[in-house]
Each structure stands twice: as C-alpha cells, then as structure tokens.
Scaffold this motif. Structure first.
Motif, short mmCIF file in Angstrom:
data_model
loop_
_atom_site.label_atom_id
_atom_site.label_comp_id
_atom_site.label_asym_id
_atom_site.label_seq_id
_atom_site.Cartn_x
_atom_site.Cartn_y
_atom_site.Cartn_z
N ASP A 1 14.07 44.13 -16.21
CA ASP A 1 12.86 44.84 -15.78
C ASP A 1 12.96 45.33 -14.33
N THR A 2 14.07 45.00 -13.63
CA THR A 2 14.23 45.50 -12.26
C THR A 2 15.27 46.63 -12.20
N LEU A 3 15.86 46.97 -13.34
CA LEU A 3 16.87 48.04 -13.35
C LEU A 3 16.19 49.40 -13.34
N SER A 4 16.89 50.38 -12.77
CA SER A 4 16.35 51.75 -12.84
C SER A 4 16.54 52.26 -14.28
N GLY A 5 15.95 53.40 -14.58
CA GLY A 5 16.07 53.96 -15.92
C GLY A 5 17.53 54.21 -16.32
N GLY A 6 18.31 54.73 -15.36
CA GLY A 6 19.71 55.03 -15.62
C GLY A 6 20.54 53.76 -15.80
N GLU A 7 20.25 52.76 -14.96
CA GLU A 7 20.98 51.48 -15.08
C GLU A 7 20.70 50.81 -16.42
N TRP A 8 19.43 50.86 -16.82
CA TRP A 8 19.02 50.27 -18.10
C TRP A 8 19.73 50.98 -19.25
N GLN A 9 19.79 52.31 -19.17
CA GLN A 9 20.44 53.09 -20.22
C GLN A 9 21.94 52.73 -20.28
N TYR A 10 22.56 52.59 -19.12
CA TYR A 10 23.99 52.28 -19.09
C TYR A 10 24.27 50.89 -19.67
N GLN B 1 16.94 56.03 -29.13
CA GLN B 1 16.69 57.09 -28.14
C GLN B 1 16.01 56.53 -26.89
N ALA B 2 15.13 55.56 -27.08
CA ALA B 2 14.44 54.94 -25.93
C ALA B 2 14.17 53.48 -26.27
N HIS B 3 14.13 52.66 -25.24
CA HIS B 3 13.80 51.25 -25.44
C HIS B 3 12.83 50.86 -24.32
N PRO B 4 11.51 50.96 -24.60
CA PRO B 4 10.54 50.66 -23.55
C PRO B 4 10.66 49.21 -23.09
N ARG B 5 10.45 49.01 -21.77
CA ARG B 5 10.53 47.65 -21.22
C ARG B 5 9.15 47.16 -20.81
N ALA B 6 8.91 45.87 -21.06
CA ALA B 6 7.65 45.28 -20.60
C ALA B 6 7.69 45.19 -19.07
N ARG B 7 6.52 45.14 -18.43
CA ARG B 7 6.50 45.07 -16.97
C ARG B 7 7.20 43.80 -16.49
N TYR B 8 6.91 42.69 -17.14
CA TYR B 8 7.62 41.45 -16.84
C TYR B 8 8.45 41.09 -18.06
N TRP B 9 9.75 41.18 -17.92
CA TRP B 9 10.65 40.90 -19.04
C TRP B 9 11.79 40.04 -18.49
N PRO B 10 11.64 38.74 -18.61
CA PRO B 10 12.57 37.85 -17.90
C PRO B 10 13.92 37.67 -18.59
N LEU B 11 14.61 38.77 -18.80
CA LEU B 11 15.96 38.70 -19.38
C LEU B 11 16.93 39.28 -18.37
N SER B 12 18.10 38.68 -18.25
CA SER B 12 19.12 39.25 -17.37
C SER B 12 19.99 40.22 -18.17
N TRP C 1 3.30 33.14 -17.93
CA TRP C 1 3.07 34.20 -16.93
C TRP C 1 3.70 33.81 -15.59
N ILE C 2 3.48 32.55 -15.20
CA ILE C 2 4.03 32.11 -13.90
C ILE C 2 5.55 32.14 -13.95
N ALA C 3 6.11 31.62 -15.05
CA ALA C 3 7.58 31.56 -15.16
C ALA C 3 8.20 32.95 -15.14
N ALA C 4 7.50 33.93 -15.74
CA ALA C 4 8.04 35.30 -15.78
C ALA C 4 8.17 35.89 -14.38
N LEU C 5 7.38 35.37 -13.43
CA LEU C 5 7.44 35.90 -12.06
C LEU C 5 8.72 35.46 -11.35
N VAL C 6 9.20 34.27 -11.69
CA VAL C 6 10.26 33.69 -10.87
C VAL C 6 11.60 33.47 -11.59
N SER C 7 11.65 33.69 -12.89
CA SER C 7 12.92 33.38 -13.58
C SER C 7 13.90 34.53 -13.48
N ARG C 8 15.18 34.18 -13.48
CA ARG C 8 16.21 35.21 -13.40
C ARG C 8 16.79 35.57 -14.76
#
Lengths: 207, 272
Positions: free
Chosen positions: A126-135, A88-99, B192-199
């Motif tokens: 982590d840069t997607l909007s809520g709708g984009e993330w859901q899609y 139903q939901a998948h909370p995202r961390a503020r910094y989540w370095p996954l494409s 932490w630093i890497a999380a700022l800049v990685s794609r």
C-alpha cells in the motif's frame, strides 16, 4: 487427394498439442455477446492482442483464465494446465499490510529478484506507487511456474525505466510457456516483437 | 474462580485478534457486525423456547453468515442484517420477560460469571480454532491475489464452508463470553491498530493478536478496579491504544521527513 488428407491428419495428430484451444467460442454477456472466437495456444506461443476499447480483449483473457464462463462454443484445456494472469487493474485498500515478498509468496511466484524488485519486496504494497505496484504484479505473474501466462495491459502506469525493464522481463520469460498479452501500447508491442493479432482476426478464423 | 474467567477471556481475545486480522484481509469487516448480532438473536431466542443456547446461537449466526456470503455484498446486506438483528432482539426483549435478561447478558457478556460449561467449550473451541488457523491464514492470503491469478486454485466449496464454520464458532463463543459489543471491539480495533504498524502479513496477524490480548488485560484490570462494566472500558482502552500507536507512528514519520529535509538542505548548502 485422399492420401494428402490422410497425411495432413497424421501430421496434425503429431503436432504439439494446444494447451488451450477455443473453437467458435462466444464470450461476454448474453445482451452483448462477442465472437465466435477460435484460437489455439500452443506451448511457447507468444501473441499480442491489439484492438479498440470494448472489443473484448480483457473478457477473452478472463475466459481463458477460467474466471468467466463462455456463453457457447468449445473451450478445451490440456490436462492439468495451469494458467497465471495479470488483471487489468488490482485496486489496493488504503491499509493493506502485505509486503512485496508476501505478494510473491501468495501468488506462488518463483521470479528472479532484480534490483528493482529487491527494493519492492521489503516495502508494503500500500506504500508503492502505481508503477511500482504494476511492476511487482507483473514480475510475480511472469515468474509463475505455469503453462500459460495472460497479461492484461501490462504496460499501464509504468515510467520509461520500468517500462524498459518490463519489456526485458517479459522477453526473458521461459520459452516453453504460452503467453497472450492485451495492450494498447503499440511501442510496447513492437519492442516485445511478438506476433500481433486483433480480435477481429480471431473472430475471422472461426468456421 | 476468577482465573477461569480471566483465562477464558484471554483465549477469546487472542482468537478475536487473529480473526479480526483475517476479517480485514478478507475485506469482510461488516460481516462481523451481522454475525455477532445474529448470534445474540439466537441466544435470546433460545431463552424463550428453552433450547440449548449455544446451538441456537450458532444456527442463527451461521444462517446470517450464509446469507452474507451468498449475496456477496460487502456493505448493504451485512449492515441491513445487523439492524434487523438488533430490531429482533429489542422486540423479543420487549415482549418476553425472560428475553429481556438474556438480551442484556448477550450484549454485556458473562465474562466475570463464566460457567464451567462455557469455560470448557471456550477452551475446546479456542484450541481447535488455533490449530486450524494456519490453514485459514494461507487461504486469506491467497485470496488477496484476485483478480490476478497465481498458482494456487480458488478455494473450493468445502474450504469456504470450513472457514464459515470457523468464523461462526469463534464469534458465537466470543459473544456468549464477552458480549456482542466487546466482540466487535476486539475484532475491529486490534486489526486496525496492527495495520498501522506492521511491515508484512505475519507481523500484522501477530500484532493484531498482541494488541487484542493487551487491550483485554488492561480493560479486565481497569473494569475490576474501577467497578465498571467490561465492554465500555474495553472500547475506551482500545481507543486510547489506537490513538497512542497512531501518534507514535505520526511522530516517527515526522522525524523521518525532517531528517530527509535536513539532508536535502545540507546537500544544497555547499552550492549556495
């Protein structure tokens, strides 16, 4: 009568076996049990669960996915049946370095890349909007090479364009996969055109 | 030999950078605090009972990791265990003469006085940990899917135990080599630093390793030249590196935003 029973038993033994079958299954917490529920999911079945909040739709999906044990009853799964699920939901961390591409890979998805996804797979989740993330999550689950797909509120957070694209995506999902959706969006359910069932109906079919 | 110390620390910093990326992906950053502190408890305890240091440190660190995993609590239990570990070290150091020296060496590390045995152990553990890293990296990535469910099954008990052994080994090795404070710094800051800049995830892990090694090399040199303890210099170096990367990122974002705003203005101006 005896002949009819024999013929009926013969016919039942030749029908396509269920991928998941629930027989008088009680789910939830022991303090607030829900059920008993009976349900057969056969290959190619498409159902939509529509019931009020708290009826146990999400709990049923989690039980079918094997994420939560049933309290009682019998749940049978066909050998090596694979189940994919959109929670139903998948909370995202503020910094989540996954494409977006990482997401499809880690889910093991083989979805086709439509124009909307083509943009999302190069961006960080982590840069997607809520709708984009859901899609992105929905496309990943619908594209899984599994036997059963469970979707919990797939229309959450979607704007009109992505909503329509999501309907197309779900409709075009391979026909041999069984699919069970839970939603409160009646228009979404009507657009999909799948059979609508309520939790009460599933409980009513228990013997 | 100075280069043995340099290379041992280099291997450890590379491992901690990679491990820190894994901790961040796993959402288990606080666990590092508890495990690192309890490996120090083991080291100090070993000096009192005259048992092999690395064995006792691995046992206590492993025990703390098991408790944190069983409790499945991401903050209270790791922080509580960290405080309990710190209190234990202070109590042992205050009551046993040999423990006081040992506690200081576990906090500060033995980087510039690394023994031949420790260097060999470090080389062996670093090699093994790097060889098994791809397996754990996939595990960390696939665990991100939850509560969604993809095609990959949840890791079974053996996989989780193998991962716990991996964490315990690298944290105990790092605490024995660079000390508990530097271990935490190298686990946390580079990720932490890497999380700022990685794609993406691969870039993230590579950048975390790169920043960790870079921070280590700068701190190693500065600490020697300025004749200062390694851990504080390392933390200051990593803080500066973080500030530099965060500022560069903010500048790039500002310039993109400005370019976007200018583009909007030029689109509107013909009509006005």
């Amino acid at each position: 009568m005896g002949i009819l029973t024999t013929i009926w038993s013969f016919c039942r033994s030749w029908r396509v076996p269920s991928v998941i079958s629930l027989s008088n299954v009680v789910i939830g917490a022991s303090s607030a049990p829900i059920g008993p529920i009976s349900l057969d999911l056969d290959p190619g079945d498409r159902f939509i669960l529509m019931s009020p909040n708290g009826a146990g739709k999400s709990m049923l999906l989690r039980t079918l996915a094997g994420q939560q044990p049933a309290l009682s009853g019998v749940m049978r799964k066909a050998d090596e049946v694979r189940v994919g699920m959109l929670a139903q939901a998948h909370p995202r961390a503020r910094y989540w370095p996954l494409s977006g591409r990482d997401w499809l890979n880690l889910m093991g998805s083989q979805c086709l890349i439509d124009p909307l996804l083509a943009d999302l797979i190069h961006r960080r989740v982590d840069t997607l909007s809520g709708g984009e993330w859901q899609y992105l999550r929905l496309a990943a689950v619908v594209g899984l090479p599994v036997d059963v797909i469970l979707l919990d509120e797939p229309a959450n957070h979607l704007d009109a364009a992505v909503w329509a694209q999501s309907v197309r995506l779900i409709r075009e999902c391979a026909s041999e996969k069984a699919m069970l959706l839970a939603t409160h969006d009646r228009q979404f359910a009507i657009e999909l055109g799948f059979e609508i069932r309520s939790m009460q109906a599933l409980m009513g079919s228990s013997s | 030999m100075w280069w043995t110390a340099l290379l041992t620390g280099l291997g450890v910093s590379l491992l901690l950078g990679l491990g820190g990326a894994g901790l961040m992906l796993r959402g288990s950053v606080w666990q590092a605090l508890a495990v690192s502190q309890w490996s120090a408890v083991g080291g100090v305890l070993a000096s009192i009972i005259a048992w092999p240091v690395m064995t006792v440190a691995a046992l206590t660190a492993g025990l703390s990791l098991v408790i944190v995993q069983v409790k499945r609590n991401s903050e209270q239990w790791p922080l509580g265990l960290f405080l309990l570990g710190s209190a234990t070290v202070l109590l042992l150091a205050g009551n046993f003469a040999q423990a006081e020296l040992s506690a200081a060496s576990w906090a500060e590390g033995q980087l510039y006085f690394v023994t031949r045995t420790l260097a060999l152990s470090a080389a062996l553990i670093t090699g093994l940990a790097l060889l098994t890293l791809p397996f754990f990296f996939l595990q960390w990535l696939r665990l991100q899917a939850q509560p969604d469910q993809g095609t990959f099954p949840k890791p079974n008990g053996w996989r989780l135990i193998a991962e716990a052994v991996w964490w315990t080994a690298i944290i105990v090795l790092a605490t024995a080599t660079v000390g508990s404070i530097a271990t935490l710094a190298l686990l946390l800051f580079p990720a932490w630093i890497a999380a700022l800049v990685s794609r993406n995830a691969v870039q993230f892990v590579c950048f975390a390793a790169l920043f960790s090694v870079l921070g280590y090399l700068i701190a190693w040199t500065l600490a020697l030249v300025l004749d200062q303890p390694f851990a504080p210099v390392l933390i200051l170096t990593l803080c500066l590196l973080s500030s530099f990367v965060a500022s560069a990122r903010a500048l790039v974002s500002y310039r993109s935003l400005r370019r976007f705003a200018l583009g909007q203005t030029s689109k509107e101006s013909p009509q006005s």
